[in-house]
Write an enzyme that holds these catalytic residues in place. Structure first.
Site, PDB file in Angstrom:
ATOM      1  N   THR A   1       0.839  -1.216   0.000  1.00 44.19           N
ATOM      2  CA  THR A   1       0.000   0.000   0.000  1.00 44.19           C
ATOM      3  C   THR A   1       0.868   1.258   0.000  1.00 44.19           C
ATOM      4  O   THR A   1       0.652   2.173  -0.793  1.00 44.19           O
ATOM      5  CB  THR A   1      -0.955   0.000   1.209  1.00 44.19           C
TER       6      THR A   1
ATOM      7  N   THR B   1       5.423  11.253   7.302  1.00 39.95           N
ATOM      8  CA  THR B   1       5.601  11.245   8.746  1.00 39.95           C
ATOM      9  C   THR B   1       7.012  11.679   9.133  1.00 39.95           C
ATOM     10  O   THR B   1       7.948  11.517   8.337  1.00 39.95           O
ATOM     11  CB  THR B   1       5.343   9.809   9.265  1.00 39.95           C
ATOM     12  N   ASP B   2       7.166  12.162  10.361  1.00 45.00           N
ATOM     13  CA  ASP B   2       8.510  12.480  10.857  1.00 45.00           C
ATOM     14  C   ASP B   2       9.314  11.211  11.143  1.00 45.00           C
ATOM     15  O   ASP B   2      10.526  11.279  11.364  1.00 45.00           O
ATOM     16  CB  ASP B   2       8.441  13.374  12.104  1.00 45.00           C
ATOM     17  N   GLU B   3       8.645  10.047  11.146  1.00 43.20           N
ATOM     18  CA  GLU B   3       9.356   8.808  11.475  1.00 43.20           C
ATOM     19  C   GLU B   3      10.398   8.451  10.413  1.00 43.20           C
ATOM     20  O   GLU B   3      11.294   7.657  10.677  1.00 43.20           O
ATOM     21  CB  GLU B   3       8.363   7.666  11.693  1.00 43.20           C
TER      22      GLU B   3
ATOM     23  N   TYR C   1       7.289   0.301   8.821  1.00 44.51           N
ATOM     24  CA  TYR C   1       6.373   1.404   8.503  1.00 44.51           C
ATOM     25  C   TYR C   1       7.142   2.621   8.001  1.00 44.51           C
ATOM     26  O   TYR C   1       6.878   3.140   6.911  1.00 44.51           O
ATOM     27  CB  TYR C   1       5.537   1.776   9.746  1.00 44.51           C
TER      28      TYR C   1
ATOM     29  N   LYS D   1       7.275   4.465   4.278  1.00 41.39           N
ATOM     30  CA  LYS D   1       6.912   5.872   4.045  1.00 41.39           C
ATOM     31  C   LYS D   1       8.089   6.622   3.412  1.00 41.39           C
ATOM     32  O   LYS D   1       7.903   7.463   2.527  1.00 41.39           O
ATOM     33  CB  LYS D   1       6.498   6.548   5.358  1.00 41.39           C
TER      34      LYS D   1
HETATM   35  P1  NAD Z   1      -5.394   5.409   9.291  1.00 44.04           P
HETATM   36  O1  NAD Z   1      -4.924   3.998   9.404  1.00 44.04           O
HETATM   37  O2  NAD Z   1      -6.303   5.954  10.329  1.00 44.04           O
HETATM   38  O3  NAD Z   1      -6.117   5.633   7.881  1.00 44.04           O
HETATM   39  C1  NAD Z   1      -5.616   5.102   6.700  1.00 44.04           C
HETATM   40  C2  NAD Z   1      -6.728   5.093   5.674  1.00 44.04           C
HETATM   41  O4  NAD Z   1      -6.168   4.627   4.433  1.00 44.04           O
HETATM   42  C3  NAD Z   1      -7.877   4.157   6.032  1.00 44.04           C
HETATM   43  O5  NAD Z   1      -9.113   4.792   5.805  1.00 44.04           O
HETATM   44  C4  NAD Z   1      -7.678   2.981   5.090  1.00 44.04           C
HETATM   45  O6  NAD Z   1      -8.887   2.326   4.715  1.00 44.04           O
HETATM   46  C5  NAD Z   1      -7.028   3.641   3.891  1.00 44.04           C
HETATM   47  N1  NAD Z   1      -6.239   2.673   3.139  1.00 44.04           N
HETATM   48  C6  NAD Z   1      -5.315   1.806   3.618  1.00 44.04           C
HETATM   49  N2  NAD Z   1      -4.827   1.042   2.632  1.00 44.04           N
HETATM   50  C7  NAD Z   1      -5.448   1.456   1.487  1.00 44.04           C
HETATM   51  C8  NAD Z   1      -5.372   1.060   0.133  1.00 44.04           C
HETATM   52  N3  NAD Z   1      -4.546   0.060  -0.234  1.00 44.04           N
HETATM   53  N4  NAD Z   1      -6.122   1.706  -0.780  1.00 44.04           N
HETATM   54  C9  NAD Z   1      -6.948   2.717  -0.396  1.00 44.04           C
HETATM   55  N5  NAD Z   1      -7.108   3.106   0.874  1.00 44.04           N
HETATM   56  C10 NAD Z   1      -6.352   2.492   1.806  1.00 44.04           C
HETATM   57  O7  NAD Z   1      -4.051   6.265   9.181  1.00 44.04           O
HETATM   58  P2  NAD Z   1      -3.814   7.786   9.538  1.00 44.04           P
HETATM   59  O8  NAD Z   1      -3.274   7.879  10.902  1.00 44.04           O
HETATM   60  O9  NAD Z   1      -5.015   8.567   9.161  1.00 44.04           O
HETATM   61  O10 NAD Z   1      -2.625   8.132   8.540  1.00 44.04           O
HETATM   62  C11 NAD Z   1      -2.903   8.696   7.255  1.00 44.04           C
HETATM   63  C12 NAD Z   1      -1.631   9.219   6.640  1.00 44.04           C
HETATM   64  O11 NAD Z   1      -1.059  10.195   7.487  1.00 44.04           O
HETATM   65  C13 NAD Z   1      -0.570   8.128   6.459  1.00 44.04           C
HETATM   66  O12 NAD Z   1       0.076   8.344   5.227  1.00 44.04           O
HETATM   67  C14 NAD Z   1       0.384   8.364   7.608  1.00 44.04           C
HETATM   68  O13 NAD Z   1       1.689   7.962   7.257  1.00 44.04           O
HETATM   69  C15 NAD Z   1       0.290   9.871   7.748  1.00 44.04           C
HETATM   70  N6  NAD Z   1       0.626  10.366   9.082  1.00 44.04           N
HETATM   71  C16 NAD Z   1      -0.113   9.994  10.157  1.00 44.04           C
HETATM   72  C17 NAD Z   1       0.223  10.484  11.408  1.00 44.04           C
HETATM   73  C18 NAD Z   1      -0.556  10.074  12.628  1.00 44.04           C
HETATM   74  O14 NAD Z   1      -0.113  10.377  13.753  1.00 44.04           O
HETATM   75  N7  NAD Z   1      -1.713   9.446  12.519  1.00 44.04           N
HETATM   76  C19 NAD Z   1       1.310  11.345  11.559  1.00 44.04           C
HETATM   77  C20 NAD Z   1       2.033  11.711  10.427  1.00 44.04           C
HETATM   78  C21 NAD Z   1       1.676  11.218   9.196  1.00 44.04           C
END
Ligand code: NAD
Length: 330
Positions: free
Chosen positions: A98, A130-132, A157, A161
């Protein structure tokens, strides 16, 4: 603007969808609805004439081509991802497919559509990261991640990313696609899937269960309210410089133990527990393998170039978050 948001039924994506529609943008939410998705996250806007939903998987290039042709977006916000570090340790394959192949498909579908449309100047592809990807910082408070910090991902992860970020930059350098990237610190807020630390702690506290903290609780994260992240993402989309990255952070560093203790104190006030504090439920569990010690963002670029600042302190944001979980226990 008509924005195609991937992952718009997830935690961060749904905050973007809700805010974009509140600001009058059209949104096409493209989501495969994996385990972490919840369409209730966008229920508040689902009946808006500005909102469309397409259940599709970013691993399916044919579906993406059809969606681009049908909806003709002005911009993409690519937030779909496998997002949970612990799951990436147990089963990395989905993260590769993904986060890396899915981003590649999105870039290629966007490039084909953009080329077919005559390469409109206004088109943007904004990749959410992400900052990771920057690895782990020592405790020195003077050291923070800037946009120039070399990538040093440690978990499957963060490595997936990082790979996706490199692809996005390559599509800009090689094909001229108008990309933007943002790398954000840990988010928290309403609608967070209950596998992540903050909702886990709130729900286990209310259920009277042990509150698990990895190791000795000294790992530091820089917490940002998810709605402030969404605000920053729309700002970068509208005003960010093409090909540039922006770090987004709340300047709210807390150890995991401090964070959990704060959550317990808020719960003690909002839903007092007979005979003690929720903090009595804290237990320390075996640490995550390769657990990064500290993340901290230097948000100078987005602050100085675009004038962005978070709107809430971590205390205000946590209070709102706890209240949301109390109001939405189901
Ligand atoms: P989440 O797991 O809550 O949501 C991910 C969404 O993506 C879900 O709705 C899922 O159904 C969808 N998804 C997953 N695989 C898929 C696919 N193959 N095709 C289509 N849809 C798909 O995650 P999140 O926390 O909302 O993170 C979203 C983005 O933000 C990510 O890219 C993550 O790296 C980034 N991010 C998150 C955070 C955090 O703290 N949550 C911080 C920095 C960056």
């Amino acid at each position: 603007m008509r924005i195609l948001v991937t992952g718009g039924a997830g935690f961060v994506g749904s905050a973007v969808v809700r805010l974009a529609i509140a600001r009058g943008h059209e949104v096409i939410n493209v989501d495969a609805l994996t385990y972490s998705a919840c369409l209730d996250n966008v229920a508040a806007v689902a009946n808006s004439s500005l909102y469309r939903f397409e259940q599709a998987d970013v691993r399916n290039r044919g579906a993406l081509d059809r969606i681009f042709a049908a909806h003709r977006p002005d911009a993409v916000i690519n937030a779909a991802a496998e997002s949970h570090v612990d799951r990436s340790i147990d089963a990395p394959g989905d993260f590769i497919e993904t986060n890396i192949t899915g981003t590649y498909n999105m870039l290629e579908a966007a490039r084909a559509y953009w080329t077919n449309e005559g390469k409109p100047q206004h088109f943007r592809f904004h990749h959410i990261s992400t900052d990771e990807v920057f690895g782990s910082l020592p405790p020195d408070p003077g050291l923070k991640f800037t946009e120039e910090t070399p990538y040093d991902p440690r978990s499957p992860y963060s490595a997936s990313k990082a790979a996706s970020d490199h692809l996005v930059r390559a599509w800009h350098e090689t094909f001229g696609l108008k990309v933007l990237l943002t790398n954000c610190s840990n988010n928290y807020g309403p609608y967070h899937f209950p596998e992540k630390l903050i909702p886990v702690i709130i729900l286990k506290a209310l259920a009277g269960e042990p509150l698990p903290i990895y190791g000795d609780g000294s790992n530091i994260r820089d917490w940002l309210f998810v709605e402030d992240h969404a605000d920053a993402l729309l700002l970068v989309l509208e005003r960010g410089q093409i090909g540039r990255s922006y770090n987004i952070g709340g300047e709210n560093e807390r150890t995991n133990l401090e964070l959990v203790t704060t959550l317990c104190a808020i719960l003690d006030v909002k839903r007092p527990k007979a005979g003690g504090s929720y903090a009595d439920q804290i237990t320390f569990v075996t640490d995550r393998p390769g657990h990064d010690a500290r993340y901290a963002i230097d948000p100078s670029r987005i602050r100085e170039e675009l004038g962005w600042r978070p709107s809430v302190t971590v205390e205000e944001g946590l209070e709102r978050t706890v209240q949301w979980y109390l109001d939405n226990e189901a």
